[in-house]
Motif scaffolding. Structure first.
Motif, PDB file in Angstrom:
ATOM      1  N   GLU A 160       0.827  -1.203   0.000  1.00  0.00           N
ATOM      2  CA  GLU A 160       0.000   0.000   0.000  1.00  0.00           C
ATOM      3  C   GLU A 160       0.859   1.249   0.000  1.00  0.00           C
ATOM      4  O   GLU A 160       0.543   2.241  -0.669  1.00  0.00           O
ATOM      5  CB  GLU A 160      -0.940  -0.015   1.209  1.00  0.00           C
ATOM      6  N   TYR A 161       1.960   1.230   0.748  1.00  0.00           N
ATOM      7  CA  TYR A 161       2.858   2.392   0.755  1.00  0.00           C
ATOM      8  C   TYR A 161       3.436   2.639  -0.636  1.00  0.00           C
ATOM      9  O   TYR A 161       3.461   3.783  -1.112  1.00  0.00           O
ATOM     10  CB  TYR A 161       3.995   2.181   1.760  1.00  0.00           C
ATOM     11  N   ARG A 209       2.185   1.771  -3.519  1.00  0.00           N
ATOM     12  CA  ARG A 209       1.116   2.258  -4.395  1.00  0.00           C
ATOM     13  C   ARG A 209       0.830   3.739  -4.146  1.00  0.00           C
ATOM     14  O   ARG A 209       0.681   4.531  -5.088  1.00  0.00           O
ATOM     15  CB  ARG A 209      -0.153   1.429  -4.185  1.00  0.00           C
ATOM     16  N   ARG A 210       0.764   4.115  -2.880  1.00  0.00           N
ATOM     17  CA  ARG A 210       0.483   5.515  -2.565  1.00  0.00           C
ATOM     18  C   ARG A 210       1.606   6.443  -3.018  1.00  0.00           C
ATOM     19  O   ARG A 210       1.354   7.546  -3.521  1.00  0.00           O
ATOM     20  CB  ARG A 210       0.256   5.678  -1.058  1.00  0.00           C
ATOM     21  N   ARG A 211       2.850   6.015  -2.821  1.00  0.00           N
ATOM     22  CA  ARG A 211       3.973   6.852  -3.264  1.00  0.00           C
ATOM     23  C   ARG A 211       3.975   6.988  -4.783  1.00  0.00           C
ATOM     24  O   ARG A 211       4.195   8.073  -5.321  1.00  0.00           O
ATOM     25  CB  ARG A 211       5.296   6.234  -2.801  1.00  0.00           C
ATOM     26  N   THR A 254       1.242   9.293  -5.725  1.00  0.00           N
ATOM     27  CA  THR A 254       1.534  10.658  -5.297  1.00  0.00           C
ATOM     28  C   THR A 254       2.395  11.363  -6.333  1.00  0.00           C
ATOM     29  O   THR A 254       2.113  12.501  -6.748  1.00  0.00           O
ATOM     30  CB  THR A 254       2.253  10.654  -3.935  1.00  0.00           C
ATOM     31  N   VAL A 293      -6.388   5.792  -4.933  1.00  0.00           N
ATOM     32  CA  VAL A 293      -5.602   6.611  -4.005  1.00  0.00           C
ATOM     33  C   VAL A 293      -6.195   8.006  -3.848  1.00  0.00           C
ATOM     34  O   VAL A 293      -6.321   8.518  -2.727  1.00  0.00           O
ATOM     35  CB  VAL A 293      -4.134   6.704  -4.482  1.00  0.00           C
ATOM     36  N   HIS A 294      -6.583   8.624  -4.955  1.00  0.00           N
ATOM     37  CA  HIS A 294      -6.977  10.034  -4.925  1.00  0.00           C
ATOM     38  C   HIS A 294      -8.493  10.258  -4.878  1.00  0.00           C
ATOM     39  O   HIS A 294      -8.946  11.379  -4.629  1.00  0.00           O
ATOM     40  CB  HIS A 294      -6.403  10.766  -6.141  1.00  0.00           C
ATOM     41  N   ARG A 309      -4.404  13.573  -2.952  1.00  0.00           N
ATOM     42  CA  ARG A 309      -3.814  13.112  -1.695  1.00  0.00           C
ATOM     43  C   ARG A 309      -2.331  12.834  -1.884  1.00  0.00           C
ATOM     44  O   ARG A 309      -1.919  12.339  -2.921  1.00  0.00           O
ATOM     45  CB  ARG A 309      -4.523  11.845  -1.208  1.00  0.00           C
ATOM     46  N   GLN A 369       1.053  10.972  -0.242  1.00  0.00           N
ATOM     47  CA  GLN A 369       1.719  10.093   0.719  1.00  0.00           C
ATOM     48  C   GLN A 369       3.162  10.555   0.856  1.00  0.00           C
ATOM     49  O   GLN A 369       3.959  10.458  -0.065  1.00  0.00           O
ATOM     50  CB  GLN A 369       1.690   8.635   0.248  1.00  0.00           C
TER      51      GLN A 369
END
Length: 291
Positions: free
Chosen positions: A50-51, A53-55, A58, A94-95, A110, A112
């Protein structure tokens, strides 16, 4: 350990446009993939996948909004997506909005932030633990598939235990013949992400060396190995859940051990009002690679 974790974070940043393998990150951190995933989720508060994917989304989001000369398909390709549809799904997850709409409307996205692990001086209270070498044994009792809950009571486990019945529990308890003694809760086959809501096998049973457990009970064979045994007492169930957190965020970074595949065993003794508990948490461990 923290320096090597930060080297792994730098690797993620340098390869956001490529497939990032947890095994490669574990090699950088000089530990096993199993331990790296568990350590990361405990320290970061979210699963490794998940981290990443979020990075990735982002940084991609910044390009969607800030580089209008680049097509959305170009952005998608840059960050490892073969199709615009796949990129759009990940972007929206994510967004909360698709990339096309975000670019048209200039919507707020959003972010991360990059993770950096730093030493924080805590640990003013010592953790009570011991190391135990155990021969192979069996967990024998009743098994259910339940969701993982990080904080507060787990309704699925509570309902499962209630369904067993006192006579059946007494029959299972009589099979206990080694430590940890008596009825224990055993968690096995947890999802590598340790994300809340993922499922695990929960056994309510005993630890035994019996070669032939009753056929109407579930059994889990556990190989010989080293176990770190932690003791705790406090409010139930918070103290038990915080104990697991502290083991991975404080004890492992401070000791030359890593977690290894295997079940986690929790022995709990509740007060009469059910509000406080004394507990033993058994975690399978091995000497870490650098020790």
């Amino acid at each position: 350990m923290l320096e090597r974790l930060n080297d792994a974070m730098e690797h993620i940043e340098a390869h956001l446009g490529e497939r990032i393998e947890a095994a490669d990150l574990a090699r950088i951190a000089m530990t096993s993939e199993y331990h790296f995933r568990r350590m990361f989720s405990a320290l970061a508060g979210l699963p490794l996948s998940e981290y990443i994917r979020r990075r990735r989304m982002t940084v991609a989001g910044a390009e969607v909004l800030g580089d209008r000369d680049r097509s959305l398909l170009d952005v998608a390709t840059r960050y490892g997506y073969d199709t615009g549809e796949g990129f759009a799904r990940a972007f929206r997850a994510v967004h909360g909005i698709g990339p096309g709409e975000a670019r048209r409307t200039g919507a707020a996205l959003r972010s991360q932030q990059r993770l950096t692990f730093r030493l924080v001086v805590e640990g003013s209270s010592a953790m009570r633990y011991s190391l135990v070498e155990k021969d192979a044994f069996r967990v024998v009792g009743k098994k259910a598939r339940v969701p993982l809950i990080h904080e507060g009571p787990n309704p699925a486990i509570a309902e499962f235990i209630r369904s067993i019945g006192r006579e059946e529990l007494d029959r299972i308890a009589a099979l206990s013949d080694q430590e940890p003694a008596g009825i224990v809760g055993v968690s096995d086959q947890l999802d590598p992400s340790r994300a809340e809501g993922t499922e695990l096998d929960y056994y309510h049973g005993v630890v035994t060396g019996r070669a032939e457990p009753p056929e109407d009970l579930d059994a889990l064979d556990v190989p010989a190995g080293t176990w770190a045994v932690f003791e705790s007492e406090g409010a139930f169930p918070q103290a038990l859940q915080y104990l697991w957190r502290d083991v991975f965020t404080q004890w492992f970074p401070s000791n030359p051990y890593a977690s290894r595949p295997g079940p986690e065993i929790l022995r709990v003794r509740l007060t009469e009002d059910g509000k406080r508990a004394e507990a033993e948490l058994w975690i399978p461990v091995e000497r870490s690679a650098e020790s």
